[in-house]
Design a protein around this motif. Structure first.
Motif, PDB file in Angstrom:
ATOM      1  N   MET A   1      42.185  14.558  56.503  1.00 29.24           N
ATOM      2  CA  MET A   1      42.416  14.961  58.079  1.00 29.24           C
ATOM      3  C   MET A   1      41.354  14.933  58.921  1.00 29.24           C
ATOM      4  O   MET A   1      41.303  14.592  59.841  1.00 29.24           O
ATOM      5  N   PHE A   2      40.098  15.203  58.174  1.00 30.91           N
ATOM      6  CA  PHE A   2      38.786  14.947  59.041  1.00 30.91           C
ATOM      7  C   PHE A   2      37.741  13.922  58.875  1.00 30.91           C
ATOM      8  O   PHE A   2      36.662  13.790  59.202  1.00 30.91           O
ATOM      9  N   GLU A   3      38.662  12.741  58.137  1.00 27.67           N
ATOM     10  CA  GLU A   3      37.882  11.482  57.791  1.00 27.67           C
ATOM     11  C   GLU A   3      36.926  10.932  58.726  1.00 27.67           C
ATOM     12  O   GLU A   3      35.706  10.838  58.911  1.00 27.67           O
ATOM     13  N   LYS A   4      37.564  10.660  59.981  1.00 30.42           N
ATOM     14  CA  LYS A   4      37.062   9.996  61.258  1.00 30.42           C
ATOM     15  C   LYS A   4      35.842  11.128  61.674  1.00 30.42           C
ATOM     16  O   LYS A   4      34.934  10.511  61.936  1.00 30.42           O
ATOM     17  N   GLU A   5      35.945  12.189  61.782  1.00 30.88           N
ATOM     18  CA  GLU A   5      35.041  13.110  62.161  1.00 30.88           C
ATOM     19  C   GLU A   5      33.848  13.348  61.470  1.00 30.88           C
ATOM     20  O   GLU A   5      32.581  13.557  61.897  1.00 30.88           O
TER      21      GLU A   5
ATOM     22  N   PHE B   1      34.656  22.943  47.131  1.00 35.61           N
ATOM     23  CA  PHE B   1      33.777  22.785  48.244  1.00 35.61           C
ATOM     24  C   PHE B   1      33.243  21.339  48.698  1.00 35.61           C
ATOM     25  O   PHE B   1      33.011  20.584  47.820  1.00 35.61           O
ATOM     26  N   TYR B   2      33.386  21.052  49.950  1.00 37.91           N
ATOM     27  CA  TYR B   2      32.760  19.853  50.632  1.00 37.91           C
ATOM     28  C   TYR B   2      31.756  20.371  51.587  1.00 37.91           C
ATOM     29  O   TYR B   2      32.059  21.230  52.386  1.00 37.91           O
ATOM     30  N   TRP B   3      30.599  19.567  51.538  1.00 36.96           N
ATOM     31  CA  TRP B   3      29.544  20.039  52.834  1.00 36.96           C
ATOM     32  C   TRP B   3      29.031  18.931  53.452  1.00 36.96           C
ATOM     33  O   TRP B   3      28.997  17.678  52.709  1.00 36.96           O
ATOM     34  N   TRP B   4      28.469  18.883  54.554  1.00 36.31           N
ATOM     35  CA  TRP B   4      27.963  17.900  55.332  1.00 36.31           C
ATOM     36  C   TRP B   4      26.702  18.306  56.140  1.00 36.31           C
ATOM     37  O   TRP B   4      26.930  19.515  56.791  1.00 36.31           O
TER      38      TRP B   4
ATOM     39  N   MET C   1      35.318  22.187  66.338  1.00 37.68           N
ATOM     40  CA  MET C   1      36.074  20.892  66.618  1.00 37.68           C
ATOM     41  C   MET C   1      37.112  20.770  65.548  1.00 37.68           C
ATOM     42  O   MET C   1      38.242  20.636  65.763  1.00 37.68           O
ATOM     43  N   LEU C   2      36.490  21.143  64.303  1.00 39.31           N
ATOM     44  CA  LEU C   2      37.283  20.811  63.066  1.00 39.31           C
ATOM     45  C   LEU C   2      38.502  21.720  63.206  1.00 39.31           C
ATOM     46  O   LEU C   2      39.448  21.835  62.641  1.00 39.31           O
ATOM     47  N   THR C   3      37.976  23.234  63.479  1.00 36.00           N
ATOM     48  CA  THR C   3      39.136  24.302  63.247  1.00 36.00           C
ATOM     49  C   THR C   3      40.051  24.082  64.501  1.00 36.00           C
ATOM     50  O   THR C   3      41.008  24.337  64.360  1.00 36.00           O
TER      51      THR C   3
END
Length: 147
Positions: free
Chosen positions: A1-5, A110-113, A130-132
């Motif tokens: 869902m958030f690949e682009k961001e 868990f994923y983190w950036w 923005m993600l929320t």
């Protein structure tokens, strides 16, 4: 869902966690940087997003304040906002396994950036918001652990 961001962030990682394991041992996030993280529950091999969070704040002078222990410490020792019905604050390394057992969740991913570094100067709280917002607009609710 958030690949682009999230694809622009070159420092990132992931790990799995079962309630019988040590979150301190499993977490591979850095101790000296800030960013965002997504927590998914694994259900029948599918990932379902249950939480969006961040570590790092904006100082009054506009610089980034990195939490002592970085994003790793936020994941392990941070307090979860909804406290899972508890009256006192419980650190995540204790609260997550308890809540997983209550909800019959066998495994989390868990994923983190890292969002603020030499290549990007995105404040983690801005990225989290923005993600929320994107999630809320799509599903008409926040992820389950945001209650």
């Amino acid at each position: 869902m958030f690949e682009k961001e999230l694809k622009k962030y070159k420092t990132f990682g992931t790990f799995y966690f079962k309630h019988s394991e040590s979150l301190k041992e499993k977490c591979n996030a850095p101790t000296n940087q800030s960013g965002v993280y997504l927590i998914y529950k694994i259900v029948n091999e599918a990932e379902i997003l249950i939480y969006i969070g961040s570590s790092g704040q904006r100082n009054k002078d506009g610089t980034l304040k990195v939490r002592r222990g970085g994003i790793r410490d936020r994941l392990i020792n941070g307090y979860h906002p909804n406290k899972f019905g508890q009256t006192k604050r419980i650190k995540r390394h204790k609260a997550f396994p308890q809540q997983m057992q209550l909800e019959n969740i066998n495994e989390l991913r868990f994923y983190w950036w890292i969002t603020y570094d030499n290549e990007n100067l995105d404040f983690p709280t801005d990225v989290e918001t923005m993600l929320t917002n994107k999630y809320s607009c799509h599903f008409r609710k926040k992820p389950d652990w945001h209650r």
